[in-house]
Design an enzyme around this catalytic site. Structure first.
Site, short mmCIF file in Angstrom:
data_model
loop_
_atom_site.label_atom_id
_atom_site.label_comp_id
_atom_site.label_asym_id
_atom_site.label_seq_id
_atom_site.Cartn_x
_atom_site.Cartn_y
_atom_site.Cartn_z
N SER A 117 0.82 -1.22 0.00
CA SER A 117 0.00 0.00 0.00
C SER A 117 0.85 1.26 0.00
O SER A 117 0.33 2.34 -0.20
CB SER A 117 -0.96 0.00 1.19
OG SER A 117 -0.25 -0.26 2.37
N HIS A 136 -1.98 -2.68 -6.77
CA HIS A 136 -2.55 -2.27 -5.49
C HIS A 136 -4.07 -2.24 -5.53
O HIS A 136 -4.68 -1.40 -6.19
CB HIS A 136 -1.99 -0.89 -5.09
CG HIS A 136 -2.41 -0.45 -3.73
ND1 HIS A 136 -2.62 0.86 -3.40
CD2 HIS A 136 -2.69 -1.17 -2.61
CE1 HIS A 136 -3.00 0.93 -2.14
NE2 HIS A 136 -3.05 -0.29 -1.64
N ASN A 186 -3.45 6.52 -1.31
CA ASN A 186 -3.08 6.58 0.11
C ASN A 186 -2.38 7.88 0.48
O ASN A 186 -2.43 8.30 1.63
CB ASN A 186 -2.21 5.38 0.48
CG ASN A 186 -3.08 4.13 0.67
OD1 ASN A 186 -4.29 4.24 0.84
ND2 ASN A 186 -2.47 2.97 0.61
N1 CAA Z 1 -22.19 -10.06 -5.37
C1 CAA Z 1 -23.44 -9.61 -5.23
N2 CAA Z 1 -23.86 -8.82 -4.25
C2 CAA Z 1 -22.97 -8.45 -3.33
C3 CAA Z 1 -21.62 -8.88 -3.39
C4 CAA Z 1 -21.24 -9.72 -4.46
N3 CAA Z 1 -19.99 -10.19 -4.60
N4 CAA Z 1 -20.95 -8.34 -2.34
C5 CAA Z 1 -21.84 -7.61 -1.66
N5 CAA Z 1 -23.06 -7.68 -2.23
C6 CAA Z 1 -24.30 -7.06 -1.78
C7 CAA Z 1 -24.30 -6.77 -0.28
O1 CAA Z 1 -24.80 -7.89 0.44
C8 CAA Z 1 -25.24 -5.60 -0.17
O2 CAA Z 1 -26.56 -6.03 -0.14
P1 CAA Z 1 -27.63 -5.33 0.84
O3 CAA Z 1 -27.63 -3.87 0.43
O4 CAA Z 1 -28.89 -6.03 0.54
O5 CAA Z 1 -27.10 -5.55 2.22
C9 CAA Z 1 -25.06 -4.85 -1.50
O6 CAA Z 1 -24.45 -5.79 -2.41
C10 CAA Z 1 -24.18 -3.70 -1.40
O7 CAA Z 1 -22.98 -4.18 -0.88
P2 CAA Z 1 -21.72 -3.36 -0.74
O8 CAA Z 1 -20.71 -4.22 -0.08
O9 CAA Z 1 -21.34 -2.75 -2.03
O10 CAA Z 1 -22.22 -2.28 0.34
P3 CAA Z 1 -22.20 -0.75 0.28
O11 CAA Z 1 -22.90 -0.25 -0.91
O12 CAA Z 1 -22.63 -0.30 1.63
O13 CAA Z 1 -20.66 -0.41 0.11
C11 CAA Z 1 -18.42 -0.23 0.67
C12 CAA Z 1 -19.73 -0.87 1.04
C13 CAA Z 1 -17.99 -0.68 -0.73
C14 CAA Z 1 -17.39 -0.75 1.69
C15 CAA Z 1 -18.60 1.32 0.74
O14 CAA Z 1 -19.01 1.69 2.02
C16 CAA Z 1 -17.32 2.04 0.41
O15 CAA Z 1 -17.00 2.26 -0.74
N6 CAA Z 1 -16.60 2.46 1.45
C17 CAA Z 1 -15.28 3.09 1.27
C18 CAA Z 1 -14.25 2.03 1.07
C19 CAA Z 1 -12.90 2.60 0.81
O16 CAA Z 1 -12.65 3.80 0.81
N7 CAA Z 1 -11.94 1.68 0.58
C20 CAA Z 1 -10.59 2.06 0.33
C21 CAA Z 1 -9.82 1.84 1.58
S1 CAA Z 1 -8.14 2.31 1.34
C22 CAA Z 1 -7.41 0.92 0.83
O17 CAA Z 1 -7.94 -0.15 0.79
C23 CAA Z 1 -6.01 1.09 0.37
C24 CAA Z 1 -4.99 0.78 1.34
O18 CAA Z 1 -3.90 0.43 0.90
C25 CAA Z 1 -5.13 1.03 2.78
#
Ligand code: CAA
Length: 290
Positions: A117, A136, A186
């Site tokens: 990362s 990444h 990041n």
């Molecule tokens: N197939 C079908 N449906 C699925 C699925 C799949 N594979 N995976 C999940 N779903 C379903 C879920 O069950 C959910 O259903 P319900 O609404 O009925 O509960 C629906 O699809 C939506 O699921 P999501 O997981 O997409 O949920 P969400 O819309 O609330 O999004 C999230 C969740 C993607 C985490 C969102 O909150 C988000 O984008 N958050 C920010 C994440 C972020 O910034 N990440 C980067 C972090 S930094 C990093 O990673 C880099 C590093 O090096 C540190």
């Protein structure tokens, strides 16, 4: 294409899912102990079972995806991999040693990629007899569309292009990035989370207030403190320290509150407590409201 994912933790599991969900890809999910690799696969299976319960995927679809993931040790199951995506512990020594070991295990035309990362791709590749490229992913890796493709100083253009093509094949959007601490996302995102920790430490607002402000005021899907908990506060702190150590620029000074929380083992979701406490019923309570 067979992909060896090294590290069966949160990122390794998500990366394994991202590949296994696509026809034509199989995954060797590896860790340093057989039971850790199997534990990673168990968590993947449990996660998919919930999606079947919710009616989002059929059992048949899930069986096909999970059958494409084989857990094990890299020395046992990576010899015939076409691509390695290393998602091991974020430590230079661990990554360098892992790639040197893989060099002796994997076939000559296997591409070596690291999911680091923020660490230097050039340094990770030191002493490895083939190029290393950055691939990444973002957490949750099976949902997030971006892949930063990082060219180290010694990464040939054709390897970068191959990784961009593979990223597209698995439904992601690659963005090419030159080697620099924190790359693009990041370098912007983690200082934002760090700033939120400073705002909390200074008492400008409470935890829920800070998160609500950024969700409603900037349209972020998660507030910065809940996102920090989700990423892991230890990871956020490690990235701040890399940004600071590489640049010696005070704007990347890690928030003392963040360091204190990590020292106390309050790492976020994975330890059950960070800026929030994660309750058994899946709700969460801000620690300043306990
Ligand atoms: N197939 C079908 N449906 C699925 C699925 C799949 N594979 N995976 C999940 N779903 C379903 C879920 O069950 C959910 O259903 P319900 O609404 O009925 O509960 C629906 O699809 C939506 O699921 P999501 O997981 O997409 O949920 P969400 O819309 O609330 O999004 C999230 C969740 C993607 C985490 C969102 O909150 C988000 O984008 N958050 C920010 C994440 C972020 O910034 N990440 C980067 C972090 S930094 C990093 O990673 C880099 C590093 O090096 C540190």
């Amino acid at each position: 294409m067979k992909v060896g994912v090294i590290g069966a933790g949160t990122m390794g599991q998500g990366i394994a899912k991202a590949f296994a969900q696509v026809d034509g890809y199989s995954v060797a999910l590896c860790d340093i102990k057989q039971e850790w690799a199997e534990g990673g696969k168990d968590k993947i299976v449990k996660g998919y079972a919930k999606l079947v319960e919710k009616g989002k995927l059929t059992q048949e679809q899930v069986d096909k995806i999970t059958a494409a993931i084989t857990p094990g040790l890299k020395e046992d199951i990576c010899a015939d991999c076409d691509l390695i995506v290393e998602a091991a512990f974020e430590d230079m020594n661990v990554k360098q040693t892992t790639f040197k070991e893989l060099d002796a295990i994997c076939k000559a035309d296997c591409i070596f990629a690291s999911n680091t990362s923020s660490l230097s791709i050039t340094e990770i590749g030191k002493g490895v007899n083939r190029p290393v490229v950055g691939m990444h992913f973002f957490n949750p890796a099976d949902r997030m569309k971006l892949i930063e493709v990082i060219a180290g100083v010694n990464t040939p253009v054709d390897i970068v292009e191959k990784i961009k093509k593979i990223s597209e094949e698995i439904g992601k959007t690659p963005v090419q990035v030159n080697e620099a601490a924190g790359f693009v996302v990041n370098r912007i995102l983690i200082p934002l989370i760090n700033e939120a920790a400073f705002i909390k430490m200074e008492g400008v607002s409470d935890i829920e207030g800070i998160d609500t402000a950024m969700k409603l005021g900037a349209n972020h899907p998660m507030g910065p403190l809940e996102l920090g908990d989700y990423i892991g506060l230890d990871i956020c702190l490690a990235i701040m320290d890399v940004l600071y150590n590489e640049t010696k620029d005070g704007k990347y000074r890690a928030c003392p509150l963040l360091r204190k929380m990590v020292r106390g083992g309050n790492l976020g979701v994975k330890s059950g407590k960070g800026f929030y406490v994660y309750n058994a019923d899946k709700t969460k309570t801000p620690v300043d409201k306990l």
